[in-house]
Design an enzyme around this catalytic site. Structure first.
Site, PDB file in Angstrom:
ATOM      1  N   ASP A  22       0.850  -1.195   0.000  1.00 18.10           N
ATOM      2  CA  ASP A  22       0.000   0.000   0.000  1.00 18.10           C
ATOM      3  C   ASP A  22       0.882   1.240   0.000  1.00 18.10           C
ATOM      4  O   ASP A  22       1.775   1.372   0.833  1.00 18.10           O
ATOM      5  CB  ASP A  22      -0.897  -0.029   1.239  1.00 18.10           C
ATOM      6  CG  ASP A  22      -1.745   1.221   1.390  1.00 18.10           C
ATOM      7  OD1 ASP A  22      -1.972   1.912   0.377  1.00 18.10           O
ATOM      8  OD2 ASP A  22      -2.179   1.501   2.526  1.00 18.10           O
ATOM      9  N   ASN A  24      -0.821   4.503  -0.696  1.00 16.26           N
ATOM     10  CA  ASN A  24      -1.666   5.684  -0.476  1.00 16.26           C
ATOM     11  C   ASN A  24      -2.409   5.645   0.859  1.00 16.26           C
ATOM     12  O   ASN A  24      -3.366   6.393   1.081  1.00 16.26           O
ATOM     13  CB  ASN A  24      -2.657   5.866  -1.629  1.00 16.26           C
ATOM     14  CG  ASN A  24      -3.592   4.668  -1.793  1.00 16.26           C
ATOM     15  OD1 ASN A  24      -3.587   3.734  -0.990  1.00 16.26           O
ATOM     16  ND2 ASN A  24      -4.394   4.703  -2.845  1.00 16.26           N
ATOM     17  N   ASP A  30      -1.749  -1.448  -3.857  1.00 17.06           N
ATOM     18  CA  ASP A  30      -2.081  -0.706  -5.071  1.00 17.06           C
ATOM     19  C   ASP A  30      -1.018  -0.919  -6.140  1.00 17.06           C
ATOM     20  O   ASP A  30       0.036  -1.521  -5.886  1.00 17.06           O
ATOM     21  CB  ASP A  30      -2.271   0.784  -4.770  1.00 17.06           C
ATOM     22  CG  ASP A  30      -1.174   1.362  -3.901  1.00 17.06           C
ATOM     23  OD1 ASP A  30       0.017   1.140  -4.225  1.00 17.06           O
ATOM     24  OD2 ASP A  30      -1.478   2.043  -2.902  1.00 17.06           O
ATOM     25  N   ASP A  99      -5.445 -10.982 -14.762  1.00 19.31           N
ATOM     26  CA  ASP A  99      -6.502 -11.907 -14.389  1.00 19.31           C
ATOM     27  C   ASP A  99      -7.815 -11.436 -15.010  1.00 19.31           C
ATOM     28  O   ASP A  99      -8.323 -10.366 -14.666  1.00 19.31           O
ATOM     29  CB  ASP A  99      -6.626 -11.939 -12.863  1.00 19.31           C
ATOM     30  CG  ASP A  99      -7.168 -13.252 -12.340  1.00 19.31           C
ATOM     31  OD1 ASP A  99      -7.936 -13.891 -13.069  1.00 19.31           O
ATOM     32  OD2 ASP A  99      -6.827 -13.621 -11.206  1.00 19.31           O
ATOM     33  N   ASP A 205     -10.118 -16.722 -15.450  1.00 22.22           N
ATOM     34  CA  ASP A 205     -10.801 -17.226 -14.263  1.00 22.22           C
ATOM     35  C   ASP A 205     -11.954 -18.146 -14.682  1.00 22.22           C
ATOM     36  O   ASP A 205     -12.758 -17.803 -15.550  1.00 22.22           O
ATOM     37  CB  ASP A 205     -11.337 -16.033 -13.463  1.00 22.22           C
ATOM     38  CG  ASP A 205     -11.973 -16.433 -12.157  1.00 22.22           C
ATOM     39  OD1 ASP A 205     -11.230 -16.854 -11.249  1.00 22.22           O
ATOM     40  OD2 ASP A 205     -13.205 -16.318 -12.036  1.00 22.22           O
ATOM     41  N   GLU A 264      -7.801 -21.118 -15.603  1.00 26.90           N
ATOM     42  CA  GLU A 264      -8.144 -21.788 -14.352  1.00 26.90           C
ATOM     43  C   GLU A 264      -9.263 -22.773 -14.662  1.00 26.90           C
ATOM     44  O   GLU A 264     -10.415 -22.388 -14.853  1.00 26.90           O
ATOM     45  CB  GLU A 264      -8.616 -20.797 -13.289  1.00 26.90           C
ATOM     46  CG  GLU A 264      -8.990 -21.483 -11.981  1.00 26.90           C
ATOM     47  CD  GLU A 264      -9.873 -20.647 -11.068  1.00 26.90           C
ATOM     48  OE1 GLU A 264      -9.887 -20.919  -9.856  1.00 26.90           O
ATOM     49  OE2 GLU A 264     -10.557 -19.730 -11.548  1.00 26.90           O
ATOM     50  N   HIS A 336      -4.330 -17.565  -4.365  1.00 23.62           N
ATOM     51  CA  HIS A 336      -5.243 -16.718  -3.600  1.00 23.62           C
ATOM     52  C   HIS A 336      -6.524 -17.433  -3.201  1.00 23.62           C
ATOM     53  O   HIS A 336      -7.319 -16.882  -2.430  1.00 23.62           O
ATOM     54  CB  HIS A 336      -5.603 -15.486  -4.428  1.00 23.62           C
ATOM     55  CG  HIS A 336      -6.424 -15.815  -5.635  1.00 23.62           C
ATOM     56  ND1 HIS A 336      -5.915 -16.526  -6.698  1.00 23.62           N
ATOM     57  CD2 HIS A 336      -7.719 -15.558  -5.934  1.00 23.62           C
ATOM     58  CE1 HIS A 336      -6.864 -16.688  -7.601  1.00 23.62           C
ATOM     59  NE2 HIS A 336      -7.968 -16.115  -7.169  1.00 23.62           N
ATOM     60  N   ASP A 337      -6.760 -18.640  -3.697  1.00 21.40           N
ATOM     61  CA  ASP A 337      -7.965 -19.402  -3.388  1.00 21.40           C
ATOM     62  C   ASP A 337      -7.706 -20.610  -2.494  1.00 21.40           C
ATOM     63  O   ASP A 337      -8.661 -21.265  -2.077  1.00 21.40           O
ATOM     64  CB  ASP A 337      -8.618 -19.902  -4.686  1.00 21.40           C
ATOM     65  CG  ASP A 337      -9.416 -18.831  -5.401  1.00 21.40           C
ATOM     66  OD1 ASP A 337      -9.854 -17.865  -4.749  1.00 21.40           O
ATOM     67  OD2 ASP A 337      -9.595 -18.958  -6.628  1.00 21.40           O
TER      68      ASP A 337
END
Length: 550
Positions: A22, A24, A30, A99, A205, A264, A336-337
């Site tokens: 991050d 900001n 970001d 993605d 995806d 995926e 991430h899953d």
């Protein structure tokens, strides 16, 4: 940039943008944060970044519900920030894979807002609407028995127009109607938009769910824990119409130099995955051979198979299929899953098993996908139900703990927010962030981070690791050993899963010459038919010329 097929020989690093860096002070990672960490990624040795979605989103599924395919969510930056990221990454020899979530949009996307306005709306047929019947009690009845992956019926009744729309995930994620040519053309325009801005590839995806059965037939039943698992999903995914679109997409990608697509595969198996890959289809697709996440009960109980024999069985199964078809597989241990592999398979706090996992990821035949934090051994974050953001986790907790545990902010240093942000992060930090972080591992030559860098460097230096054939040597209760062989060299990989020291007698004809890497220390050892294996040791060896060639 290098003109070789980068996706065949390179290492792809997945970044979940909201949890990486991050800049900001809004508690979310970001795009400028990713740009600021490119020197770290270059030092790691990766060849490409896969970016999870950063598009405008209402966050009902944390970026996988997209409101605008050709923009950047203002919390993550701007299109100009994306352009700067592309330019900075390319100057460092790093490519970008985006993605693309194309099975469904957000219900706040202008297309769907128009679609639900009336049955005569121009975008009505862009989504899957079906008439409903009524029970004798006046309740609406779904068009068929399809279930949503995140729980409940896959249909949502819309009282404004008197019909139901399909949503394979949350009700805020209506499925697009891929049988509508306008939808297909619009999506190809999305690909063109990002290709023109410098994107090098795309991760698709749940791509095999784009098309649904034209007659909307019920799925047949089977045994399973959740309602979604109690169906054979033969009518709500894997339809034959997918192939012509993949050919169309591949033709578009091939019109640009060195562009790439990986899919995926939803409810994947090696056989299903392979069918979507080829010269006129996807370059690659995920088959998730080592994630062992087919059962929510296993996830809740933290019980997973993990042994040399089980691993070799998985390797041999995919080698038989992919090698015969001339398709390069992918290797995934975490993303991430999925629960982080190091938490699935590690007992205790040290990183010796994590080094075994990393060695498998980076030395098997196939393209490795390295998930952010995997290189420092980040563990799965345990959360209470009240702390969950993931809609699937909220629905099924505690049977299914959700996906938030693998999405904790990246651990950069021992500052109050682990160097991720100066604000309160969107998701809490892992409790071990004060001691397990990049800065500490930078200072420790025996750390998992340095080990990962050395492995990636060896992969770049040795063609046998990048493209050589895989030859199994041994899979016992405690040891997995295999060769990677190219025309110029043969390397031996030895993984020791026991917490006790052992001696390994190698088969005749395999004569180790030089130890290229050992997690137990030491740069070289004399050739020997017998190896001393320290507890949980990893070692890579070059063989004497002519050995291991049989």
């Amino acid at each position: 940039m290098d003109t070789t097929l980068w996706w065949r020989e390179g290492v792809i690093y997945q970044i979940y943008p909201r949890s990486f860096q991050d800049t900001n002070a809004n508690g979310l990672g970001d795009l400028p944060g990713i740009t600021s960490r490119l020197p770290y990624l270059q030092d790691l040795g990766i060849d490409a970044i896969w970016l999870s979605p950063f598009f405008p989103t209402p966050d009902k599924d944390f970026g996988y519900d997209i409101r605008d395919y050709c923009g950047v969510d203002e919390r993550f930056g701007t299109l100009e920030d994306f352009d700067r990221l592309v330019d900075a990454a390319h100057r460092r020899g790093i490519r970008l894979v985006l993605d693309m979530v194309l099975n469904h949009t957000s219900d706040q996307h202008p297309w769907f807002q128009d679609s639900r306005r009336s049955r005569q709306s121009p975008h009505r047929d862009w989504y899957i609407w079906r008439p409903v019947s009524r029970t004798r009690f006046g309740r609406w009845k779904a068009p068929n028995n399809w279930q949503a992956s995140f729980g409940g019926k896959a249909w949502e009744f819309d009282p404004t127009s008197g019909e139901a729309y399909l949503h394979s995930f949350t009700r805020e994620q209506p499925d697009l109607n891929w049988r509508n040519l306008q939808v297909r053309h619009a999506m190809l325009d999305v690909f063109r938009f990002w290709l023109e801005r410098g994107a090098d590839g795309f991760r698709l995806d749940v791509f095999n769910a784009y098309f649904k059965d034209a007659r909307f037939r019920d799925n047949p039943p089977k045994l399973g824990l959740r309602a979604f698992d109690r169906q054979h999903h033969i009518h709500d995914m894997d339809q034959p119409e997918m192939m012509p679109f993949l050919q169309e997409l591949r033709a578009l990608l091939d019109s640009y130099p060195q562009r790439y697509a990986v899919g995926e595969t939803y409810l994947a198996s090696p056989e299903k995955t392979l069918g979507y890959c080829g010269d006129d289809k996807l370059h690659q697709a995920f088959s998730f051979d080592f994630t062992s996440f087919s059962s929510e009960i296993r996830a809740a109980l933290r019980v997973f198979p993990w042994s040399p024999r089980w691993i070799l069985k998985k390797i041999n199964a995919r080698e038989r299929l992919f090698n015969a078809a001339g398709v390069l597989p992918t290797t995934v241990m975490s993303n991430h899953d999925l629960p982080r592999a190091v938490s699935r398979y590690t007992r205790g706090e040290d990183d010796r098993m994590a080094k075994i996992i990393m060695t498998l990821l980076l030395t098997l035949r196939g393209t490795p996908f390295l998930y952010q934090g995997e290189e420092i051994g980040m563990r799965e974050l345990r959360l209470k139900r009240s702390e969950l953001h993931d809609p699937a986790g909220k629905k099924y907790f505690p049977i299914y703990p959700g996906r938030d545990g693998c999405r904790a902010p990246m651990q950069w240093d021992d500052s109050p927010q682990a160097g991720f942000s100066t604000a309160r992060p969107w998701l809490k930090l892992h409790p071990d962030a004060t001691r397990r972080h990049v800065r500490a591992q930078e200072k420790d030559p025996d750390s998992l981070l340095h080990f990962t860098r050395r492995l990636i460097a060896l992969r770049k230096a040795h063609a046998a690791l990048r493209g050589g054939e895989f030859i199994p040597v041994l899979a016992s209760a405690h040891v997995l050993a295999y060769l990677r062989r190219s025309e110029a060299e043969t390397l031996l990989v030895v993984l020791h899963f026991s917490r006790r020291a052992r001696h390994l007698t190698l088969p005749p004809g395999i004569l180790p010459l030089i130890c290229l890497l050992s997690s137990a220390g030491g740069a070289t050892r004399p050739a020997a038919q017998e190896l001393h294996l320290a507890p949980l040791e990893v070692s890579l060896w070059s063989l004497q010329q002519g050995s291991g060639q049989g």
